[in-house]
Enzyme design. Structure first.
Site, PDB file in Angstrom:
ATOM      1  N   HIS A 163      23.925   4.522   7.090  1.00 18.24           N
ATOM      2  CA  HIS A 163      23.237   3.638   8.041  1.00 18.24           C
ATOM      3  C   HIS A 163      24.135   2.889   9.022  1.00 18.24           C
ATOM      4  O   HIS A 163      23.911   1.712   9.308  1.00 18.24           O
ATOM      5  CB  HIS A 163      22.362   2.623   7.284  1.00 18.24           C
ATOM      6  CG  HIS A 163      21.309   3.268   6.426  1.00 18.24           C
ATOM      7  ND1 HIS A 163      20.780   4.515   6.681  1.00 18.24           N
ATOM      8  CD2 HIS A 163      20.665   2.824   5.315  1.00 18.24           C
ATOM      9  CE1 HIS A 163      19.885   4.801   5.754  1.00 18.24           C
ATOM     10  NE2 HIS A 163      19.792   3.802   4.916  1.00 18.24           N
ATOM     11  N   HIS A 213      17.989   6.003   9.386  1.00 21.25           N
ATOM     12  CA  HIS A 213      17.089   4.840   9.315  1.00 21.25           C
ATOM     13  C   HIS A 213      16.958   4.271  10.721  1.00 21.25           C
ATOM     14  O   HIS A 213      17.923   3.806  11.300  1.00 21.25           O
ATOM     15  CB  HIS A 213      17.667   3.789   8.365  1.00 21.25           C
ATOM     16  CG  HIS A 213      16.696   2.718   7.966  1.00 21.25           C
ATOM     17  ND1 HIS A 213      15.888   2.044   8.879  1.00 21.25           N
ATOM     18  CD2 HIS A 213      16.410   2.181   6.744  1.00 21.25           C
ATOM     19  CE1 HIS A 213      15.156   1.150   8.224  1.00 21.25           C
ATOM     20  NE2 HIS A 213      15.446   1.224   6.932  1.00 21.25           N
ATOM     21  N   HIS A 277       8.859   6.379   4.459  1.00 18.85           N
ATOM     22  CA  HIS A 277       9.382   5.019   4.268  1.00 18.85           C
ATOM     23  C   HIS A 277       8.787   4.094   5.330  1.00 18.85           C
ATOM     24  O   HIS A 277       8.920   4.339   6.520  1.00 18.85           O
ATOM     25  CB  HIS A 277      10.904   5.105   4.393  1.00 18.85           C
ATOM     26  CG  HIS A 277      11.629   3.853   4.054  1.00 18.85           C
ATOM     27  ND1 HIS A 277      11.915   2.892   5.003  1.00 18.85           N
ATOM     28  CD2 HIS A 277      12.134   3.408   2.882  1.00 18.85           C
ATOM     29  CE1 HIS A 277      12.589   1.909   4.414  1.00 18.85           C
ATOM     30  NE2 HIS A 277      12.731   2.201   3.130  1.00 18.85           N
ATOM     31  N   GLU A 329       9.292   3.814  -1.191  1.00 19.22           N
ATOM     32  CA  GLU A 329       9.180   2.575  -0.417  1.00 19.22           C
ATOM     33  C   GLU A 329       8.300   2.791   0.811  1.00 19.22           C
ATOM     34  O   GLU A 329       8.621   2.338   1.905  1.00 19.22           O
ATOM     35  CB  GLU A 329      10.549   2.086   0.062  1.00 19.22           C
ATOM     36  CG  GLU A 329      11.503   1.744  -1.063  1.00 19.22           C
ATOM     37  CD  GLU A 329      12.714   0.961  -0.562  1.00 19.22           C
ATOM     38  OE1 GLU A 329      13.019  -0.055  -1.181  1.00 19.22           O
ATOM     39  OE2 GLU A 329      13.326   1.353   0.431  1.00 19.22           O
ATOM     40  N   GLU A 345       6.610  -3.956   1.192  1.00 14.99           N
ATOM     41  CA  GLU A 345       7.915  -4.582   1.369  1.00 14.99           C
ATOM     42  C   GLU A 345       7.851  -5.627   2.480  1.00 14.99           C
ATOM     43  O   GLU A 345       7.222  -5.408   3.518  1.00 14.99           O
ATOM     44  CB  GLU A 345       8.942  -3.490   1.708  1.00 14.99           C
ATOM     45  CG  GLU A 345      10.339  -4.052   1.856  1.00 14.99           C
ATOM     46  CD  GLU A 345      11.395  -2.982   2.157  1.00 14.99           C
ATOM     47  OE1 GLU A 345      11.127  -1.786   1.899  1.00 14.99           O
ATOM     48  OE2 GLU A 345      12.464  -3.363   2.651  1.00 14.99           O
ATOM     49  N   CYS A 347      10.039  -6.438   4.583  1.00 16.00           N
ATOM     50  CA  CYS A 347      10.553  -5.853   5.839  1.00 16.00           C
ATOM     51  C   CYS A 347       9.467  -5.033   6.532  1.00 16.00           C
ATOM     52  O   CYS A 347       9.394  -5.024   7.762  1.00 16.00           O
ATOM     53  CB  CYS A 347      11.724  -4.927   5.564  1.00 16.00           C
ATOM     54  SG  CYS A 347      13.253  -5.778   5.189  1.00 16.00           S
ATOM     55  N   CYS A 413      17.762  -6.677   2.391  1.00 13.78           N
ATOM     56  CA  CYS A 413      17.131  -6.481   3.700  1.00 13.78           C
ATOM     57  C   CYS A 413      16.004  -7.481   3.925  1.00 13.78           C
ATOM     58  O   CYS A 413      15.835  -8.002   5.037  1.00 13.78           O
ATOM     59  CB  CYS A 413      16.602  -5.062   3.827  1.00 13.78           C
ATOM     60  SG  CYS A 413      15.513  -4.552   2.479  1.00 13.78           S
ATOM     61  N   CYS A 414      15.239  -7.784   2.877  1.00 16.20           N
ATOM     62  CA  CYS A 414      14.064  -8.643   3.069  1.00 16.20           C
ATOM     63  C   CYS A 414      14.419 -10.104   3.328  1.00 16.20           C
ATOM     64  O   CYS A 414      13.920 -10.679   4.302  1.00 16.20           O
ATOM     65  CB  CYS A 414      13.110  -8.507   1.885  1.00 16.20           C
ATOM     66  SG  CYS A 414      12.380  -6.859   1.762  1.00 16.20           S
TER      67      CYS A 414
HETATM   68 ZN   LIG Z   1      13.353  -5.174   2.990  1.00 14.68          ZN
END
Ligand SMILES: [Zn+2]
Length: 809
Positions: A163, A213, A277, A329, A345, A347, A413-414
Site C-alpha cells: 500500500h 488499495h 472490500h 471486510e 467498518e 472507515c 485505520c479506523c
Molecule cells: Zn478502518
C-alpha cells in the site's frame, strides 16, 4: 469510449470554476470544470451548538493529541525519524502505518482552522520537517522501504498489499488540508514531489498495474484542485482505468489482477454492483465521482449511479454502515445484512459519507445527503466513544456483550480516519450553485457563502438532532433574488432511505412546515429541498419545522435476519436497546405495534440524549420449541451511537416486533440449565444452548462456539448439574465454515459421563458418532445417571472445529 472532456447537464457551461476550496494566502486555481454544486469549505462554517461543538472540542483536545501519542508509542512516527536518519532501528508495525499519521495530520489541519492551537501547529511543522527529511531525492516517501536503510530494489514490488499508493494518497489529502489552512507549501511540496515520481513510474509507457488499495485517486484530485496542474487529474484517471483490464487474469479467473476484492474484476465503467472490500470500494466510487466531475466522463457517472442504487437498495444497514462480511471486510450479497456479525467498518462508513457527498455535489439531490446524514449520525459516530479515545473497528448492530471499543488497533485505520473525519463535518453542511444556497445539515452556527457578486451570511439555531425546529437567519451583503434550498430529510417524508430497503410502519401524521419572516409559507419540495426563491434582505428568517415522532422501521422481506423485527428511529437517529437500561437483557424483548412510545430528553444520560421508552413483552421458548409471549417489561432505547459506554452489555438495534422475531428466553432444557464450560471458547459458549437453530453448518449469524485458532487438538465441552439426571442421548449440530474460515467437521468425538467417584468414563454406545454437516448428529447410548456430561472433540490435523447447538436428553 465517449469523449474525455464533454459537457454534462450537471456541469456549469461557459463558466470557469474555481477550486472548491479556496486556498489561504493564494489565488484559487482556475479549473476548467468541477462539480456543479460547490461545497462551502469547512473553514467558512462556524459550528456552535449543543451536539457538534462538544464533539469538535473533544476531537481537538482529546482524539487528535491522543492519536498522535499512539502513533509515537507504536513506532509510526519514529518510522519517519528512522527513515530520515534521525533515529536508528528497524521499521515497526504494518507496512501501511504511514497512512495513520497522515490522516491524523489532516484532521489536525482541519481542527487548526476551527481553533488556532499553537502547540498543534508546531507539532505539525515538526512532523513535516521529519517527513521532508525522510523523502528520497526522487520524491519517494514510504517508511516501510526506508528504515533501517533505504531499499531501492523493493520499491513498487508489491503494490497489491504493502500500500505505498494508499499511504501517499492520504499524504496528498493531508498536505492539501495543511496548505489550505496555513497557506504554507512545506507539506504540499513534499506531496507534489512524490506525486511527480508516481506519475513517472505508473503511466501507459511504464507500470500499468492498479494500486491494491484505492485512495490515491482522491488525493491526486485534491492535488489537481490545489495546483491546477492537470497531470495529477490525468494520473487519477489513469489509475482508475487500470482496474479490471482484460488480458490480465486474476486468481479468481476474472479480468484484473486482484479480482473483486479490490474491484479489479472488470473495468470500473462496467461495474454495476458494489463488491469486495468496502473501504476500497467506496474510495473507488468517490475517486470516480471526483474524476467524472473534473473531466466530464459520463461513463463513470453511469457506473457509480448504478452501484449507488445497488448499495441503497440491497446493501445498506439502517445505521448507514456498509460491508456485511468480516471475512473480506466487505460487501455481502444482496440483502445480506446480518446484525451480530455485521462488519460495518468505521472507515467504510466514513468512505460512504465521502462518496454520498460527491454524489450530491454531482446531482444536487438531497437523497444522497439523506444517506450521508444517516451514516454520519449513526454508523460513524458509533466508531468513536464520546470521550474521544476509544474506537470500534466493526460496528455491529447486535451484541450479546462480547463487544467493546478499543483504545487502539494494530491496524489503526479506523481511529485515524475518525480523527480526520470529525473536524471535517462542518464541510458537509452547506453548498452553493451559482447564487443559490443549499442547507444540507442542521447544525447551529454560522456560515458565509461567497456567491457571484455577493456575500451571504446565514446562521442556524437548532437543537437538532433532538428537535426538528430550525431557525435560519439570512443576511446578504446586497439585497438580491436567489433561492435558498433547505433539505427536507427523507425521514420527515416517510422515506427512511431512498429505496424500499427500509420502510416506516406507519405514516407520520404531522407535516413539515415552513415560515418566512414569521408567515406560514408553502413547502415546495424539489429534489428533496424546500426551495425558497425571493429577494432576500438582511435579517430575513426561515423557520423550518420537521416533526420528530418516534418511528418504527421494518426491513424489506428479503433481509432475512430482520424478519419479525422492528427498529426505532427519531429524526436522523437510529436507536438501540442496551443492557444497562433494560435489566441487562434485550434479546428477548418484543416491541409490538401497539406499544406506546415516549421520547424524552435526558440531559444527564450519555452526554444528553433523547431516549425512547415504552412497555415491551418478552418472548420465551416452550419445551416443545414454540416461541410464545411471556411477561411485560418496560424498556428504554438509546441512540445507537451512544451504546457501549457503560461496560460490556447486550445490545440490539432490531428487537422483535413479534415474539418470533426476538431471541426468546430458552426453555429450561437439560442443556440450558446446565453449568457449561469448555476447554477453549472462541465466539460464544452460550450459543450452543440458545436453542436457535442455524440455517446450516456454515451459518454464523446466530453465533457458535468454535475452537479457532486451535487446530488438531483435542477439546472438550462439559455440562454440569446440581443433581443427577438420567441421560441417554446427545445431539450435536456442528459448525463448519469451510471455504470461508478454518472450521471443519471434527475428526472424531465421544461422550463421557461423570461417575459417582468423580471420574469421567465414555458412555456405552449403541450408535455411531456422526459428523454430518447441516443437521443434528445424534448418538444414543445406554442410559446413565450422572451430574455431568462431557463431549470430547478431536479436531482435524490442519483445521479447527466448532459447535452450533447441543441437545442432551
Ligand atoms: Zn478502518
Amino acid at each position: 469510449m465517449k469523449p474525455y472532456r464533454t459537457m454534462l447537464p450537471w456541469m456549469v457551461a461557459g463558466q470557469v470554476l474555481f477550486a472548491a476550496c479556496c486556498l489561504a494566502g493564494e489565488e484559487p486555481s482556475a479549473l476548467e470544470r468541477d462539480y456543479n454544486v460547490a461545497p462551502v469549505p469547512f473553514n467558512k462554517v462556524r459550528v456552535a451548538d449543543h451536539f457538534w461543538t462538544p464533539r469538535l472540542e473533544t476531537s481537538r483536545k482529546v482524539t487528535i493529541p491522543y492519536a498522535f501519542e499512539q502513533c509515537e508509542q507504536t513506532g509510526r512516527i519514529s518510522n519517519f525519524k528512522k527513515s530520515a536518519g534521525l533515529l536508528e532501528g528497524n521499521h515497526e508495525g504494518a507496512s501501511f502505518n504511514d497512512s495513520d499519521v497522515y490522516k491524523i495530520m489532516e484532521g489536525a489541519a482541519y481542527s487548526l482552522q476551527v481553533q488556532p492551537d499553537r502547540s498543534m501547529r508546531l507539532s505539525l511543522d515538526q512532523l513535516i520537517r521529519v517527513m521532508a527529511a525522510a523523502q528520497w531525492e526522487d520524491g519517494y516517501l514510504f517508511t516501510f522501504y526506508s528504515a533501517p536503510k533505504r531499499q531501492p530494489e523493493r520499491l513498487w514490488t508489491n503494490v497489491r498489499s504493502v500500500h505505498e499508493q494508499y499511504c501517499v494518497g492520504h499524504m496528498y489529502e493531508a498536505a492539501v488540508a495543511h496548505y489550505q489552512v496555513t497557506g504554507e507549501r512545506s507539506f504540499l511540496d513534499v506531496a507534489l514531489k512524490n506525486a511527480d515520481l508516481i506519475c513517472s513510474v505508473f503511466n501507459p509507457a511504464g507500470r500499468t498495474d492498479p494500486p491494491g488499495h484505492q485512495e490515491i485517486e482522491i488525493g491526486l484530485c485534491k492535488l489537481y484542485r490545489a495546483t491546477g496542474n492537470a497531470k495529477y487529474l490525468d494520473q487519477a484517471k489513469f489509475f482508475l482505468d487500470q482496474r479490471g483490464r482484460t488480458g490480465r487474469r486474476g486468481p479468481n479467473g476474472d479480468g484484473g489482477l486482484y479480482g473483486t476484492y479490490s474491484q479489479d474484476h472488470v473495468p470500473v465503467v462496467e461495474q454495476k454492483e458494489a463488491v469486495g472490500h468496502s473501504v476500497r470500494a467506496a474510495y473507488l466510487y468517490t475517486g470516480m465521482a471526483d474524476v467524472a466531475a473534473l473531466t466530464g466522463n459520463m461513463e463513470y457517472v453511469e457506473a457509480i449511479d448504478t452501484i449507488w442504487k445497488d448499495v441503497v437498495t440491497t446493501k445498506l444497514y439502517l445505521t448507514g454502515g456498509i460491508g456485511a462480511a468480516g471475512g473480506h471486510e466487505g460487501f455481502g450479497g444482496p440483502y445480506e445484512l446480518p446484525n451480530m456479525t455485521a462488519y460495518c467498518e468505521t472507515c467504510a462508513s466514513i468512505a460512504n459519507v465521502l462518496w454520498n457527498h460527491r454524489m450530491f455535489l454531482m446531482h444536487g439531490d438531497a437523497k444522497y445527503v439523506d444517506v450521508l446524514e444517516r451514516t454520519m449520525y449513526n454508523a460513524v459516530l458509533s466508531g468513536i466513544s464520546m470521550e474521544g479515545d476509544t474506537f470500534f473497528y466493526p460496528n455491529v448492530l447486535e451484541s450479546i456483550g462480547q463487544h467493546a471499543r478499543s483504545p487502539w488497533f494494530g491496524c489503526a485505520c479506523c481511529p485515524s480516519n475518525v480523527a480526520r473525519f470529525i473536524p471535517s463535518v462542518p464541510g458537509f453542511a452547506y453548498a452553493r450553485k451559482e447564487k443559490d444556497l443549499y442547507v444540507n445539515l442542521f447544525l447551529g452556527g454560522e456560515v458565509t457563502f461567497e456567491t457571484p457578486g455577493n456575500k451571504v451570511a446565514l446562521s442556524q439555531e437548532t437543537e437538532y438532532p433532538w428537535q426538528g425546529d430550525v431557525r435560519i437567519t439570512v443576511a446578504p451583503e446586497k439585497e438580491e433574488p436567489f433561492a435558498v434550498r433547505i433539505r427536507v430529510p427523507g425521514w420527515a417524508q416517510n422515506q427512511p432511505v431512498p429505496s424500499d430497503l427500509y420502510a416506516f410502519v406507519e405514516k407520520a401524521s404531522d407535516e413539515v412546515s415552513l415560515k418566512i419572516n414569521g408567515e406560514q409559507a408553502p413547502v415546495k419540495i424539489e429534489k428533496g429541498y424546500a426551495r425558497i426563491e425571493r429577494t432576500w434582505r438582511n435579517g430575513d428568517t426561515i423557520e423550518l419545522h420537521l416533526p420528530m415522532p418516534v418511528r418504527r422501521v421494518v426491513s424489506h422481506p428479503n433481509v432475512k435476519p430482520n424478519a419479525g423485527k422492528v427498529a426505532l428511529q427519531r429524526g436522523p437517529i437510529v436507536y438501540c436497546l442496551e443492557g444497562p437500561d433494560n435489566d441487562g437483557n434485550v434479546s428477548d424483548l418484543v416491541i409490538g405495534d401497539d406499544a406506546e412510545l415516549a421520547a424524552e430528553f435526558q440531559p444527564d444520560l450519555l452526554g444528553g440524549v433523547v431516549t425512547i421508552s415504552g412497555e415491551a413483552r418478552t418472548a420465551k421458548r416452550t419445551p416443545d420449541g414454540r416461541i410464545v409471549p411471556d411477561s411485560t417489561r418496560p424498556f428504554t432505547a438509546i441512540p445507537y451511537y451512544a451504546w457501549a459506554h457503560r461496560g460490556r452489555a447486550p445490545m440490539t438495534v432490531w428487537p422483535g416486533r413479534v415474539p418470533e422475531g426476538a431471541r426468546p428466553k430458552p426453555a429450561d432444557t437439560l442443556t440450558y440449565i446446565s453449568k457449561t464450560t469448555a476447554s477453549f471458547v472462541h465466539v460464544s459458549l452460550e450459543a450452543i444452548k440458545d436453542q436457535i437453530l442455524p440455517v446450516d453448518s456454515a451459518d454464523s449469524s446466530g453465533l457458535q462456539l468454535d475452537f479457532w485458532p486451535h487446530r488438531g487438538t483435542t477439546e472438550w465441552v462439559q455440562f454440569e448439574w446440581d443433581q443427577q439426571h438420567e441421560i441417554s442421548s446427545v445431539k450435536v449440530y456442528w459448525f463448519d465454515d469451510t471455504g470461508r474460515g478454518a472450521c471443519h467437521l471434527p475428526e472424531s468425538w465421544r461422550v463421557l459421563y461423570r461417575k459417582a467417584d468423580g471420574q469421567f468414563e465414555p458412555v456405552a454406545g449403541r450408535g455411531a458418532y456422526g459428523t454430518e454437516k447441516d443437521t443434528f448428529n445424534k448418538v444414543e447410548f445406554d442410559p446413565v445417571k450422572t451430574s455431568a456430561i462431557k463431549l470430547e472433540i478431536v479436531l482435524p490435523k490442519q483445521w479447527s472445529a466448532g459447535i452450533q447447538e447441543v441437545v442432551i436428553e
